[in-house]
Design a protein around this motif. Structure first.
Motif, short mmCIF file in Angstrom:
data_model
loop_
_atom_site.label_atom_id
_atom_site.label_comp_id
_atom_site.label_asym_id
_atom_site.label_seq_id
_atom_site.Cartn_x
_atom_site.Cartn_y
_atom_site.Cartn_z
N GLY A 76 0.63 -1.26 0.02
CA GLY A 76 0.02 0.07 -0.03
C GLY A 76 0.60 1.24 0.18
O GLY A 76 2.06 1.18 -0.04
N PRO A 77 0.25 2.58 0.35
CA PRO A 77 0.89 3.69 0.17
C PRO A 77 1.84 3.92 1.56
O PRO A 77 1.28 3.14 2.41
CB PRO A 77 -0.12 4.74 0.16
CG PRO A 77 -1.31 4.02 0.61
CD PRO A 77 -1.08 2.42 0.35
N SER A 78 2.73 4.81 1.45
CA SER A 78 3.46 4.68 2.62
C SER A 78 4.20 6.22 2.90
O SER A 78 4.42 7.00 1.70
CB SER A 78 4.63 3.70 2.74
OG SER A 78 5.58 3.75 1.61
N LEU A 79 4.36 6.58 3.93
CA LEU A 79 5.32 7.78 4.31
C LEU A 79 6.27 7.64 5.40
O LEU A 79 5.72 7.71 6.46
CB LEU A 79 4.24 8.86 4.37
CG LEU A 79 4.95 10.31 4.58
CD1 LEU A 79 5.84 10.82 3.36
CD2 LEU A 79 4.20 11.35 5.03
N PRO A 254 -12.77 8.42 8.75
CA PRO A 254 -12.00 8.37 7.46
C PRO A 254 -10.89 8.15 7.66
O PRO A 254 -9.92 8.71 7.08
CB PRO A 254 -12.34 9.56 6.60
CG PRO A 254 -12.59 10.58 7.75
CD PRO A 254 -13.19 9.71 8.74
N VAL A 255 -10.34 7.24 8.51
CA VAL A 255 -9.01 6.89 8.82
C VAL A 255 -8.14 6.13 7.86
O VAL A 255 -8.42 5.12 7.45
CB VAL A 255 -8.84 5.97 10.38
CG1 VAL A 255 -7.45 5.73 10.61
CG2 VAL A 255 -9.39 7.11 11.34
N MET A 256 -7.18 6.68 7.29
CA MET A 256 -6.26 6.14 6.25
C MET A 256 -4.87 5.99 6.64
O MET A 256 -4.01 5.57 5.82
CB MET A 256 -6.70 6.86 4.88
CG MET A 256 -8.12 6.61 4.24
SD MET A 256 -8.23 4.94 4.10
CE MET A 256 -6.59 4.59 2.92
N ASP A 257 -4.51 6.63 7.77
CA ASP A 257 -3.21 6.59 8.17
C ASP A 257 -2.81 5.73 9.17
O ASP A 257 -3.69 6.06 10.37
CB ASP A 257 -2.51 8.07 8.49
CG ASP A 257 -2.25 8.75 7.07
OD1 ASP A 257 -2.13 8.29 6.10
OD2 ASP A 257 -2.28 10.31 7.09
N LEU A 258 -2.07 4.95 9.11
CA LEU A 258 -1.45 4.18 10.57
C LEU A 258 0.02 4.29 10.72
O LEU A 258 0.76 3.99 10.12
CB LEU A 258 -1.81 2.78 10.29
CG LEU A 258 -2.04 1.84 11.38
CD1 LEU A 258 -3.22 2.14 12.05
CD2 LEU A 258 -2.31 0.38 10.95
N ASN A 259 0.23 4.92 11.71
CA ASN A 259 1.52 5.56 12.13
C ASN A 259 2.00 4.42 13.32
O ASN A 259 1.66 4.47 14.44
CB ASN A 259 1.64 6.94 12.62
CG ASN A 259 2.85 7.38 12.90
OD1 ASN A 259 3.83 6.78 13.04
ND2 ASN A 259 3.00 8.77 12.78
N LEU A 297 -9.79 -5.14 5.79
CA LEU A 297 -9.45 -3.77 5.82
C LEU A 297 -8.77 -3.34 4.34
O LEU A 297 -7.78 -4.01 4.16
CB LEU A 297 -9.01 -3.39 7.12
CG LEU A 297 -9.55 -3.63 8.31
CD1 LEU A 297 -8.84 -3.07 9.71
CD2 LEU A 297 -10.84 -2.80 8.49
N ASP A 298 -9.14 -2.17 3.91
CA ASP A 298 -8.37 -1.75 3.03
C ASP A 298 -7.07 -1.23 3.58
O ASP A 298 -7.11 -0.74 4.65
CB ASP A 298 -8.99 -0.65 2.28
CG ASP A 298 -10.15 -1.06 1.51
OD1 ASP A 298 -10.23 -2.04 0.93
OD2 ASP A 298 -11.02 -0.07 1.03
N LEU A 299 -6.08 -1.44 3.00
CA LEU A 299 -4.75 -1.08 3.40
C LEU A 299 -4.51 0.39 3.83
O LEU A 299 -4.87 1.26 2.80
CB LEU A 299 -3.37 -1.41 2.51
CG LEU A 299 -3.16 -2.96 2.55
CD1 LEU A 299 -2.07 -3.09 1.73
CD2 LEU A 299 -3.00 -3.47 4.10
N PRO A 300 -3.92 1.02 4.83
CA PRO A 300 -3.81 2.37 4.99
C PRO A 300 -2.50 2.64 4.46
O PRO A 300 -1.76 1.96 4.34
CB PRO A 300 -3.82 2.24 6.79
CG PRO A 300 -3.29 1.09 6.97
CD PRO A 300 -3.68 0.03 5.95
#
Length: 455
Positions: A76-79, A254-259, A297-300
């Protein structure tokens, strides 16, 4: 390159956290230490001592290792986000931003440094367990994601965000209840911590935020500590966070970031054996992926916050040797021109380091000494039982892996000015922090007029 000495660059040049020295470390024809193409004793002569030296190639290699590993191991996306408390400066902010990193801050000072260093507000997160109104407003007005650490944060933001204005971007921090083997002062994931909501508060807080027009919850955050060599706690953390993500989304956020925070350890002495950056990212990414897939779950967007593992090995500190005191049959104290004001970690955490003489790194040791600083404090000890060739007054001594938490924790204890810092690359050095002067320490002193009259 050095291969048989205790400060060898390490086993994995792509993972600087596994190294005792910067990746550009080598010896010149006279067996003197060079970092970034610059002879260390010449840097000491040019800029003075104590001197912080940062190797640009090592910094960039660490950044690229994190980004590459996230791209390889997480579908998935990452930062990746640099935990700037490890070493905050305009240069560091600019460098990590140029490598595609975001940045986390914990104060108005760190936030201003990041913004002035060119980090976009939407790539910054603001942490802290007791944020001031000034810090909250500065973050909100610059589009920074605010990590809500407690009810006080929520109560203040509800008053500070103007009615009808864009909502504040929030990330919710909670304690995952995970123990890890590290110093008690830098464990943050267990329940007895000043950071984050307790896990049993999570559902009620999520429900509270549902009707708040001033807030938009976009992420969840948890962190288990610092200087961690274990991988299993990070696997456990992924499962706990995926459960929290499932709850938040089920309630309508609408949580899309998992830190998942940071915490990867580094090598300070030869016996340290931290995981590589790639291995750490692989374990975390696969665990998050599996935990989310098992819950449909859709990947955050996966966010992590490396600090120490990005910058520690890139830095060395240079000192000049001064006085010595020999107590026959007991100990020899060797003093340098710095100490606990430029590196408080030994006295604070009992931290260990590796050191040698800049111009005789391979010389056989003649004695075992206790390396001490110049401060009026018996506990001002940098290294105990250090084997060195006989060092004379004026010799330059190098302490390795000081890039993290040295400049950022430095002080003016005994009214000693803070050192200068330079960045080295391809044989060039650039000043990135000016040396304080004694008169600088008087800048904010105010003499009451009545005292002047007495004079």
């Amino acid at each position: 390159m050095m291969s048989s000495s205790p400060y060898e660059p390490g086993r994995d040049p792509l993972s600087p956290n596994c190294n005792l020295a910067p990746i550009t470390t080598e010896l010149d024809a006279q067996s003197r230490l060079i970092v970034g193409g610059c002879q260390l004793s010449e840097l000491a002569e040019c800029y003075g001592t104590p001197l912080y030296v940062l190797d640009e190639a090592t910094l960039r290699a660490a950044c690229q290792s994190y980004r590459g590993a996230l791209q390889r191991h997480y579908p998935g996306p990452s930062l990746p986000i640099y935990a700037s408390k490890a070493n905050s400066s305009l240069m560091m902010s600019s460098l990590v931003a140029s490598e595609g990193f975001g940045l986390d801050v914990v104060s108005a000072g760190e936030l201003l440094t990041a913004l002035k260093g060119g980090v976009p507000g939407d790539c910054i997160v603001l942490h802290g367990n007791n944020k001031s109104d000034q810090e909250l407003l500065l973050a909100y007005r610059n589009g920074v994601t605010i990590v809500a650490d407690n009810q006080h944060d929520l109560d203040r933001l509800s008053q500070l965000v103007p009615v009808g204005a864009d909502p504040a971007k929030l990330m919710l921090r909670f304690t995952p209840g995970i123990e890890c083997h590290t110093h008690e002062y830098i464990r943050t994931g267990h329940l007895d911590s000043k950071f984050g909501f307790d896990p049993d508060q999570l559902e009620s807080v999520l429900n509270q935020l549902l009707g708040c027009r001033w807030a938009r919850l976009t992420g969840l955050h948890a962190h288990i500590g610092s200087q961690i060599f274990e991988l299993e706690p990070h696997q456990d953390l992924a499962d706990v966070m995926a459960g929290a993500l499932q709850l938040a989304r089920r309630l309508g956020h609408p949580v899309m970031d998992l830190n998942v925070g940071g915490g990867l350890g580094v090598r300070y002495v030869s016996s340290d054996d931290p995981p590589s950056i790639d291995n750490w990212v692989k374990v975390v990414a696969e665990a998050v992926n599996q935990a989310c897939r098992s819950r449909n779950l859709d990947l955050p967007r996966l966010m992590c916050e490396p600090g120490r593992s990005l910058v520690a090995a890139a830095g060395v500190t240079l000192y000049r040797v001064g006085s010595r005191k020999t107590i026959p049959g007991l100990r020899t104290y060797l003093s340098v021109d710095g100490g606990m004001s430029d590196n408080p970690r030994p006295i604070t955490y009992q931290s260990l380091y590796t050191a040698c003489l800049a111009d005789r790194p391979l010389a056989s040791p003649d004695e075992t000494i206790t390396l001490v600083g110049k401060h009026c404090e018996s506990g001002d000890v940098l290294l105990k039982d250090l084997a060195l060739p006989y060092a004379s007054s004026g010799d330059v001594l190098v302490v390795f892996a000081t890039g993290a938490y040295n400049v950022s924790m430095s002080s003016n204890y005994n009214r000693i000015p803070r050192p200068a810092a330079v960045l080295v690359h391809s044989g060039h050095s650039e000043l990135v922090q000016r040396r304080e002067q004694p008169e600088d320490l008087l800048r904010y002193d105010v003499m009451p007029e009545r005292f002047l009259a007495l004079g």
